[in-house]
Every structure is written in C-alpha cells, then in structure tokens.
Write a protein that holds these residues in place. Structure first.
Motif, PDB file in Angstrom:
ATOM      1  N   ALA A  65      16.606 -13.136 -62.052  1.00 41.63           N
ATOM      2  CA  ALA A  65      15.371 -12.612 -62.638  1.00 41.63           C
ATOM      3  C   ALA A  65      14.369 -13.243 -61.788  1.00 41.63           C
ATOM      4  O   ALA A  65      14.309 -14.442 -61.446  1.00 41.63           O
ATOM      5  CB  ALA A  65      15.013 -12.971 -63.917  1.00 41.63           C
ATOM      6  N   HIS A  69       7.660  -9.487 -65.986  1.00 39.12           N
ATOM      7  CA  HIS A  69       7.006  -7.977 -65.968  1.00 39.12           C
ATOM      8  C   HIS A  69       6.157  -8.040 -66.848  1.00 39.12           C
ATOM      9  O   HIS A  69       6.224  -8.031 -67.912  1.00 39.12           O
ATOM     10  CB  HIS A  69       8.061  -7.136 -65.987  1.00 39.12           C
ATOM     11  N   ASP A 216       2.550  -8.661 -62.288  1.00 39.66           N
ATOM     12  CA  ASP A 216       3.756  -9.541 -62.196  1.00 39.66           C
ATOM     13  C   ASP A 216       3.666 -10.944 -61.581  1.00 39.66           C
ATOM     14  O   ASP A 216       2.996 -10.765 -60.366  1.00 39.66           O
ATOM     15  CB  ASP A 216       4.897  -8.454 -61.504  1.00 39.66           C
ATOM     16  N   GLU A 471      19.722  -7.863 -73.233  1.00 40.09           N
ATOM     17  CA  GLU A 471      18.785  -7.124 -72.787  1.00 40.09           C
ATOM     18  C   GLU A 471      19.139  -5.412 -72.892  1.00 40.09           C
ATOM     19  O   GLU A 471      18.167  -4.952 -73.308  1.00 40.09           O
ATOM     20  CB  GLU A 471      18.556  -7.471 -71.067  1.00 40.09           C
ATOM     21  N   THR A 480      14.959  -6.392 -68.799  1.00 34.91           N
ATOM     22  CA  THR A 480      14.260  -7.567 -68.551  1.00 34.91           C
ATOM     23  C   THR A 480      14.342  -8.733 -69.450  1.00 34.91           C
ATOM     24  O   THR A 480      15.231  -8.844 -70.160  1.00 34.91           O
ATOM     25  CB  THR A 480      12.627  -6.945 -68.787  1.00 34.91           C
TER      26      THR A 480
END
Ligand code: 6YU
Length: 510
Positions: A65, A69, A216, A471, A480
């Motif tokens: 990751a 977001h 972001d 997720e 995410t």
C-alpha cells in the motif's frame, strides 16, 4: 447444553487468522472491550500483510500500500495516522482534507512515445480529459441503474470509438496518438483496479467503490509505521508468527487439543500440525488466498452461495517496479510519466504475447517526491498477467527490459538505471495477488456473501463460529487499507454486540 455457555463471555477464546491491518484492528477493538483470550495466527514472520515498507538503497519505499486514499476525518486510517503523528503538516491541513479528487489524483504529467518523442499537454491533455469523462460515466451506472455493456473496458472502448472522431475532428493529426493514449490509460486503470483487463471489471458495480475527500498522501516514515504503532497497543505475545493455517474445522467437526473437558465448536489446524480450539475465528486472509485454497481451507466447506461469490469476485495483481537514476529525464515538476505506444491505435488493454511483449503493459511511472529526499526514483506500475509473468523473470532481466524500454521512449540510448527493485505479489504464498475488484457479473451481494459469518442465520448451531474480514469484504472501500481496517472493526463489533446481547450487561461493565 454446550459447556461454553457457562463461561463468562469475555473469556471466549477468539482467534484471528492473519496479522494485516484488518486482523490487528479486530484484535485492538476486542481487547479494548475486555476480551482477553484473543490471539492472532499469522503465516509469515511479520505483521502488516499487504502494508509493507522496504528500502531501495537509503530510500524508504512502499512494496505494498502506498497512499491513504481520501485522507480526511471520515477515513479511520487518516485519523489513526494523525493520532500517531505519522503524517507531515501539509497532509493534515484542512485545505488538503477538503480537496475532492474523486479517486484519481491530478498528477503533473510528462508524455513520452515509442518514437522517442516527448509530447506536450496541448497534444495529450485532451485525451486525458476525454478518458476521465468516460471513466466518470462508467461510475454512474451504479446509482442510475442499467448496464449498457457488461464491463468498464467494453464501455470505455465502445464510447471512445464512437465519440473520439467527433471530439478531435479539428485535430486529425493527433487522432492516432490520442487513441494510443487511451490504451495507455486503460492499462494504467488496470493497476488502479488491480485487474488484468478492464474488460473483467463489472460496469454496473464500478461506482460501488466510494471515494472520500482529501488529497491522497503518503507516510514519510513508511506505511508500516501505522501497523507498528497499532501493534504496540496490543499485548506483546498476542501474535503466533510463522504458523500458516491449513484448515478451519467448524461446527464441532474435529476434536481440538485437550481443552480440559470444555468443548469448542472450532478447531484451527496449522500446516505444522498444531491445533487450536476456539469459540470464534475471524478470518482475514486475502481473497486471492481463499480462492486458491477454497476446497481445503474450511471443513465443512463453504456454503455454495459463499463459495460462488469467492469464485466470482475479482482478485488481481498490481506490481511496482522501482528504478533509480543518476539524473532525471523528466521535468522538475513532473509527478507521473506516461508511455504511449504509437502503434497501439486499436483499443485493447491486454498484451497478446506475454514473453515478448509483457513490457508493453508498463505504461506509467510515478515520480517519488520530494526529490531532496528520494533523489531520482521512479515507481513503475504494471498489472495483470504481464505483471505476473514479470515476477517470474530475474531482477537482471527486468532491469535490462526496463532500460531498453526507457531508451526507446526517451530516444536516449545511454539511459541506465542505477538500481531496480520490484514487488512480486502474485507469488507471495499468503497474498496470491494484490487486491480485489468487483468482477463482471458481480454485485454488492457477492461482497456481502464474502462477509457473511458461519453458521448461516437460522441454523441451530452455536452462532458466529467463523467470521470474515479483510479488504475484499468491504462493500464500498474494498481494495484499500481503510476498507480493511473497517472490516476488522466490523467483525469485532459483531462479536461484541453478540456477547453484549447474550449477557445483557456485558458492555456496561467495561
Ligand atoms: C490503500 C494504496 N495500494 C498497492 C499494492 C498492494 C496493495 N493497497 P492483508 O493481506 O494485509 O493481511 C492478511 C494476513 O493474512 C497477511 O499477513 C497474511 O500473511 C496472512 N495469511 C494469509 N494466509 C494465511 C494463513 N493460511 N494462515 C495464517 N495467516 C495467513 N490500499 O489504501 N492505498 O495505495 C494501496 C496497494 C501493490 C499489494 C495496495 C492499497 C491495498 C491494501 O494494501 C490492502 O487492501 C490492505 O493492506 C489489506 O489488508 P488486510 O488485512 O485485508 O489483508 C473505481 C474503482 C476502483 C477500485 N479500486 C480503487 C483503487 C484503490 C486501490 N489502491 C491502490 C493501490 C495501491 C497503490
């Protein structure tokens, strides 16, 4: 009567399978609510799962990751990161939180083409805007209903072919390169969705993914700082590392280890033969792992509708290729480099010959910023089968092919990356890919099916034996970190409220 009923609720033996953020989040919440027999069983030697920070020389890089977001108050990952003071001032500013980018940050672009040309925004900007409009339209079917075509890819390609001639009729000279740019953008969209082709992503469900406001942002000290801080709040010995779980036996189908006469409905069997007895198990393993082991991971097996949803839902590969250079070949303000194959004027987002042409799927590089910290490092994005094929090559082969690619596109035959590092998520045995997407033919009900605990409602068996987080089980934030965290909290809360209603005053005692 089952002897468990005589034990106080907070003594319930709860196991969480997987120490990614959903598992850690579930454990945190349960412990805060007074459950003290909580253990996490993790297959690997580390916590964090698909949050993984690494190094390229002196640089901190994210293997998994990358961004928060939608970093704003509604996002629990943002809130935690602020509490732990892991973000820089700009990321936390009210101004940044208010920016609504709709899931696609507006990076400052540079465009290079396969004839070694560097094109400007006057040539390529219209193609980017046109594509973004089609993408936005793809997201609307979820609320308006109807689905003119089954997939996002088919819709975008059909609409581009229908509308582009009219849209760019004043500029016929650039028509071909703009159509090629649509191909570049389709390939990059495969990285966003984590799929091989946008033809696999369901059109009606595409808009189910919900974006939060906020520009972001990244973690200056690495994303793993987040899970490290969360782990510090848990009891030290809560995780049993290096213990891949082979099978979860539920509904009293296997006798667990000697449990002093107490009978437990669930027995967890590890690959090394060890077994653990549990009242409840929260499974957080990635959907990719579940797909691969669907016939053996659960005994009795998944009910049919749940199994079919596991099979139908999408889980794909998105990898990163980091390359470091002595000097940049991009503009100082550039944040994203697009590579456009000028011969790809016919719309398709897949590559037919993997061995010869996998590199054609690598069409976007983000520039790691700030330059003072990172030097000149690019992060290339590649999804799908080409990405999985790339994983099977040696690092040297990848370096040689990427070097050749960049020499062609910059027209500079001397370009030579200093270092390269790539992720290999498809071959990670406990991830089996990167993240989930809602595949063609799927809907929110498939996600609900994935999240549905066992035994199913209406059964006479002891309730909530096996619960499911991760997720892929979050209806609007799948794929995410915040979706994963919320799913872990959701399943912990399911257990907390079950025991609260079972014992009446349980939570009020805390
Ligand atoms: C985000 C981002 N980001 C890039 C890349 C990847 C992912 N994500 P975990 O897997 O973490 O934990 C499970 C554990 O279980 C694990 O430790 C295993 O070892 C263990 N396990 C497995 N089997 C076991 C067994 N048998 N026994 C015991 N243990 C076992 N998310 O928010 N921002 O920038 C990115 C990105 C390359 C790979 C990402 C990003 C996804 C997150 O990393 C991921 O969701 C969570 O970490 C998962 O946590 P978890 O706990 O569920 O599982 C319109 C539209 C389209 C929709 N898509 C929108 C795009 C958004 C996606 N993001 C972009 C991607 C990037 C760049």
């Amino acid at each position: 009567m089952d002897s468990m009923a005589q034990r106080p609720d907070r003594d319930s033996q709860i196991f969480i399978i997987g120490c990614g953020i959903s598992g850690i989040g579930a454990a945190q919440k349960l412990i805060k609510h007074g459950f003290h027999n909580v253990r996490i069983i993790e297959a690997t030697a580390r916590s964090g799962g698909r949050i993984r920070t690494g190094r390229l020389g002196d640089n901190i890089i994210e293997i998994g990751a990358n961004w928060i977001h939608g970093p704003s108050k509604e996002n629990p990952v943002f809130r935690l990161a602020c509490d732990y003071q892991l973000l820089d001032k700009e990321s936390m500013s009210e101004e940044n939180q208010a920016i609504d980018i709709g899931g696609h940050p507006l990076f400052v672009p540079n465009w290079f083409t396969s004839s070694g040309r560097k094109l400007g925004p006057e040539t390529m900007g219209p193609a980017l805007e046109f594509f973004m409009t089609l993408l936005e339209r793809s997201q609307q079917f979820h609320s308006t209903g109807g689905e003119p075509l089954p997939s996002v890819g088919e819709f975008i390609k059909a609409e581009a072919e229908r509308l582009a001639p009219e849209e760019w009729k004043e500029d016929r000279d650039n028509f071909a390169v703009r159509m090629a740019m649509i191909n570049t953008l389709l390939k990059l969209e495969c990285c966003v969705s984590g799929t091989h082709t946008m033809d696999d992503v369901g059109l009606g469900a595409f808009g189910m993914y919900t974006t939060l406001p906020g520009l972001d942002c990244t973690f200056p000290g690495g994303y793993e700082g987040l899970t490290d801080h969360m782990m510090k709040e848990l009891p030290r010995d809560i995780v049993l590392y290096n213990k891949p779980v082979k099978c979860i036996h539920w509904n009293y189908t296997k006798n667990g280890p000697n449990t002093g006469g107490t009978s437990f409905p669930v027995t967890i069997e590890c690959v090394n033969g060890e077994t653990f007895a549990a009242d409840h198990v929260i499974v957080t393993v990635p959907l990719g792992y579940m797909k691969k082991h669907q016939n053996t991971f659960l005994s009795p097996s998944f009910p049919l509708h749940k199994l079919h949803s596991i099979q139908r839902m999408g889980f794909g590969t998105n990898n990163k290729i980091f390359v470091e250079f002595e000097q940049p070949f991009w503009d100082e303000d550039c944040e994203l480099i697009y590579l456009v194959w000028e011969d790809e004027t016919h719309l398709t987002d897949v590559v037919s010959d993997l061995k010869m042409s996998w590199i054609r799927k690598l069409t976007g590089f983000t520039v790691l910023k700030p330059t003072e910290r990172f030097g000149h490092v690019l992060c290339g994005w590649i999804a799908g089968q080409e990405s999985e094929y790339m994983e099977s090559l040696s690092e040297l082969e990848v370096l040689q092919t990427v070097t050749q690619l960049l020499r062609i596109f910059t027209g500079n035959p001397t370009i030579m990356p200093r270092k390269l590092l790539r992720s290999q998520w498809f071959h990670e045995p406990y991830s089996c890919g990167s993240y989930s997407y809602v595949a063609k033919g799927c809907s929110g009900y498939d996600i609900d099916n994935l999240a549905e605990p066992l035994p199913l409602k209406g059964s006479n068996s002891k309730p909530l034996q096996v619960l499911f987080a991760g997720e892929a089980t979050h209806r609007s934030f799948f794929s995410t970190v915040h979706g994963a965290l919320l799913s872990g909290w959701r399943e912990a809360e399911r257990l907390i409220s079950h025991h609260t209603s079972a014992s009446g005053s349980f939570s009020s005692k805390l």
